[in-house]
Design a protein around this motif. Structure first.
Motif, mmCIF file in Angstrom:
data_model
loop_
_atom_site.group_PDB
_atom_site.id
_atom_site.type_symbol
_atom_site.label_atom_id
_atom_site.label_comp_id
_atom_site.label_asym_id
_atom_site.label_seq_id
_atom_site.Cartn_x
_atom_site.Cartn_y
_atom_site.Cartn_z
ATOM 1 N N ARG A 146 -59.022 -85.470 -15.137
ATOM 2 C CA ARG A 146 -58.034 -84.605 -15.785
ATOM 3 C C ARG A 146 -58.501 -84.163 -17.160
ATOM 4 O O ARG A 146 -57.700 -83.663 -17.952
ATOM 5 N N MET A 147 -59.780 -84.328 -17.447
ATOM 6 C CA MET A 147 -60.223 -83.929 -18.790
ATOM 7 C C MET A 147 -60.129 -82.418 -18.961
ATOM 8 O O MET A 147 -60.001 -81.678 -17.981
ATOM 9 N N CYS A 148 -60.189 -81.968 -20.193
ATOM 10 C CA CYS A 148 -59.945 -80.561 -20.520
ATOM 11 C C CYS A 148 -60.966 -79.625 -19.844
ATOM 12 O O CYS A 148 -62.156 -79.707 -20.112
ATOM 13 N N PRO A 149 -60.502 -78.701 -19.009
ATOM 14 C CA PRO A 149 -61.434 -77.752 -18.398
ATOM 15 C C PRO A 149 -61.895 -76.682 -19.383
ATOM 16 O O PRO A 149 -62.816 -75.927 -19.087
ATOM 17 N N GLY A 150 -61.254 -76.623 -20.560
ATOM 18 C CA GLY A 150 -61.639 -75.619 -21.564
ATOM 19 C C GLY A 150 -62.683 -76.146 -22.538
ATOM 20 O O GLY A 150 -63.002 -75.472 -23.523
ATOM 21 N N MET A 178 -66.696 -72.684 -30.875
ATOM 22 C CA MET A 178 -66.641 -73.380 -32.165
ATOM 23 C C MET A 178 -68.008 -73.507 -32.836
ATOM 24 O O MET A 178 -68.107 -73.378 -34.051
ATOM 25 N N VAL A 194 -62.043 -86.465 -27.509
ATOM 26 C CA VAL A 194 -61.112 -85.416 -27.967
ATOM 27 C C VAL A 194 -60.727 -84.455 -26.844
ATOM 28 O O VAL A 194 -59.673 -83.824 -26.908
ATOM 29 N N PHE A 195 -61.545 -84.328 -25.822
ATOM 30 C CA PHE A 195 -61.199 -83.471 -24.695
ATOM 31 C C PHE A 195 -60.749 -84.292 -23.486
ATOM 32 O O PHE A 195 -60.653 -83.779 -22.374
ATOM 33 N N GLY A 196 -60.480 -85.571 -23.702
ATOM 34 C CA GLY A 196 -60.127 -86.442 -22.598
ATOM 35 C C GLY A 196 -61.386 -86.839 -21.822
ATOM 36 O O GLY A 196 -62.503 -86.458 -22.173
ATOM 37 N N LYS A 197 -61.191 -87.629 -20.790
ATOM 38 C CA LYS A 197 -62.305 -88.063 -19.928
ATOM 39 C C LYS A 197 -61.798 -88.115 -18.500
ATOM 40 O O LYS A 197 -60.605 -88.235 -18.259
ATOM 41 N N PHE A 228 -65.929 -73.965 -23.009
ATOM 42 C CA PHE A 228 -65.533 -72.707 -23.638
ATOM 43 C C PHE A 228 -65.250 -72.931 -25.127
ATOM 44 O O PHE A 228 -65.733 -72.200 -25.996
ATOM 45 N N SER A 229 -64.482 -73.991 -25.431
ATOM 46 C CA SER A 229 -64.126 -74.267 -26.830
ATOM 47 C C SER A 229 -65.360 -74.559 -27.665
ATOM 48 O O SER A 229 -65.507 -74.045 -28.780
HETATM 49 C C1 HEM Z 1 -60.633 -77.656 -29.403
HETATM 50 C C2 HEM Z 1 -60.067 -77.218 -28.286
HETATM 51 C C3 HEM Z 1 -59.451 -78.109 -27.237
HETATM 52 C C4 HEM Z 1 -59.205 -79.447 -27.236
HETATM 53 C C5 HEM Z 1 -59.511 -80.465 -28.347
HETATM 54 C C6 HEM Z 1 -58.585 -79.762 -25.966
HETATM 55 C C7 HEM Z 1 -58.180 -81.038 -25.586
HETATM 56 C C8 HEM Z 1 -57.585 -81.322 -24.378
HETATM 57 C C9 HEM Z 1 -57.152 -82.642 -23.980
HETATM 58 C C10 HEM Z 1 -57.285 -83.922 -24.813
HETATM 59 C C11 HEM Z 1 -56.616 -82.549 -22.752
HETATM 60 C C12 HEM Z 1 -56.006 -83.695 -21.908
HETATM 61 C C13 HEM Z 1 -57.115 -84.324 -21.088
HETATM 62 C C14 HEM Z 1 -56.653 -85.554 -20.349
HETATM 63 O O1 HEM Z 1 -55.474 -85.627 -19.962
HETATM 64 O O2 HEM Z 1 -57.479 -86.479 -20.168
HETATM 65 C C15 HEM Z 1 -56.696 -81.155 -22.353
HETATM 66 C C16 HEM Z 1 -56.243 -80.657 -21.146
HETATM 67 C C17 HEM Z 1 -56.326 -79.336 -20.765
HETATM 68 N N1 HEM Z 1 -56.904 -78.309 -21.469
HETATM 69 FE FE1 HEM Z 1 -57.740 -78.462 -23.305
HETATM 70 N N2 HEM Z 1 -58.476 -78.622 -25.214
HETATM 71 C C18 HEM Z 1 -58.993 -77.584 -25.944
HETATM 72 C C19 HEM Z 1 -59.115 -76.263 -25.548
HETATM 73 C C20 HEM Z 1 -58.739 -75.766 -24.324
HETATM 74 C C21 HEM Z 1 -58.946 -74.385 -23.884
HETATM 75 C C22 HEM Z 1 -59.618 -73.296 -24.727
HETATM 76 C C23 HEM Z 1 -58.416 -74.285 -22.623
HETATM 77 C C24 HEM Z 1 -58.352 -73.101 -21.691
HETATM 78 C C25 HEM Z 1 -59.075 -72.018 -21.842
HETATM 79 C C26 HEM Z 1 -57.896 -75.602 -22.266
HETATM 80 C C27 HEM Z 1 -57.262 -75.895 -21.088
HETATM 81 C C28 HEM Z 1 -56.791 -77.147 -20.740
HETATM 82 C C29 HEM Z 1 -56.080 -77.440 -19.500
HETATM 83 C C30 HEM Z 1 -55.724 -76.429 -18.389
HETATM 84 C C31 HEM Z 1 -55.794 -78.808 -19.511
HETATM 85 C C32 HEM Z 1 -55.051 -79.634 -18.434
HETATM 86 C C33 HEM Z 1 -56.069 -80.235 -17.476
HETATM 87 C C34 HEM Z 1 -55.395 -81.117 -16.412
HETATM 88 O O3 HEM Z 1 -54.337 -81.695 -16.702
HETATM 89 O O4 HEM Z 1 -55.947 -81.227 -15.318
HETATM 90 N N3 HEM Z 1 -58.100 -76.467 -23.326
HETATM 91 N N4 HEM Z 1 -57.282 -80.436 -23.359
#
Ligand code: HEM
Length: 124
Positions: A66-70, A78, A60-63, A73-74
């Motif tokens: 490029r996975m989610c840096p948040g 949660m 759910v946060f990717g792998k 924190f999330s």
């Molecule tokens: C339940 C909460 C969240 C979920 C499920 C989620 C999920 C994701 C997913 C699936 C991606 C794409 C990963 C990939 O391309 O492999 C992503 C990217 C990203 N997320 Fe989240 N995210 C969440 C919360 C957050 C929060 C709270 C932040 C910042 C405080 C955040 C910042 C980012 C950023 C900056 C990227 C782009 C990373 C990149 O492309 O290098 N996310 N997120």
């Protein structure tokens, strides 16, 4: 099965490739009875029938790079937020059934049927 993560596919170079989380976490080969609410399936670092850690399939946060840096924190928000909500508030579903959340289409993220108002709850 629409998409088998255990199947062998040959992906030519430069092919754009995406995976739907929904299909990964509902693959019965990795998570038996995937539509049942069984949070305990994640306890004690379980392995799939194919010998992989089940956590490998939680994307759910990717792998990868490029996975989610948040993510941390999330999760840190949660875990206490949701456990507090479920313990302290009485929630009752309102005009909501399974058909309001079952996947009916995909726009990169899974979507329920168009007429769904989402999950409605009454809080006491
Ligand atoms: C339940 C909460 C969240 C979920 C499920 C989620 C999920 C994701 C997913 C699936 C991606 C794409 C990963 C990939 O391309 O492999 C992503 C990217 C990203 N997320 Fe989240 N995210 C969440 C919360 C957050 C929060 C709270 C932040 C910042 C405080 C955040 C910042 C980012 C950023 C900056 C990227 C782009 C990373 C990149 O492309 O290098 N996310 N997120």
């Amino acid at each position: 099965m629409l998409f088998g993560i255990t199947n062998n596919y040959i992906i030519p170079p430069s092919t754009e490739f995406r995976m739907l989380n929904y299909l990964q976490v509902t693959d019965a080969e990795t998570s038996p009875d995937p539509n049942q609410f069984m949070p305990e399936r994640w306890l004690n670092n379980p392995f799939t029938s194919t010998g992989h850690p089940l956590s490998m399939h939680l994307t759910v946060f990717g792998k990868g790079p490029r996975m989610c840096p948040g993510m941390n924190f999330s999760l840190a928000e949660m875990y206490p937020g949701l456990s507090g909500l479920f313990r302290l508030v009485d929630l009752k579903l309102h005009e909501t059934d399974r058909s309001n959340v079952d996947m009916a289409g995909s726009f990169f993220v899974p979507l329920p049927k168009a007429s769904s108002k989402g999950v409605c709850v009454i809080m006491k």
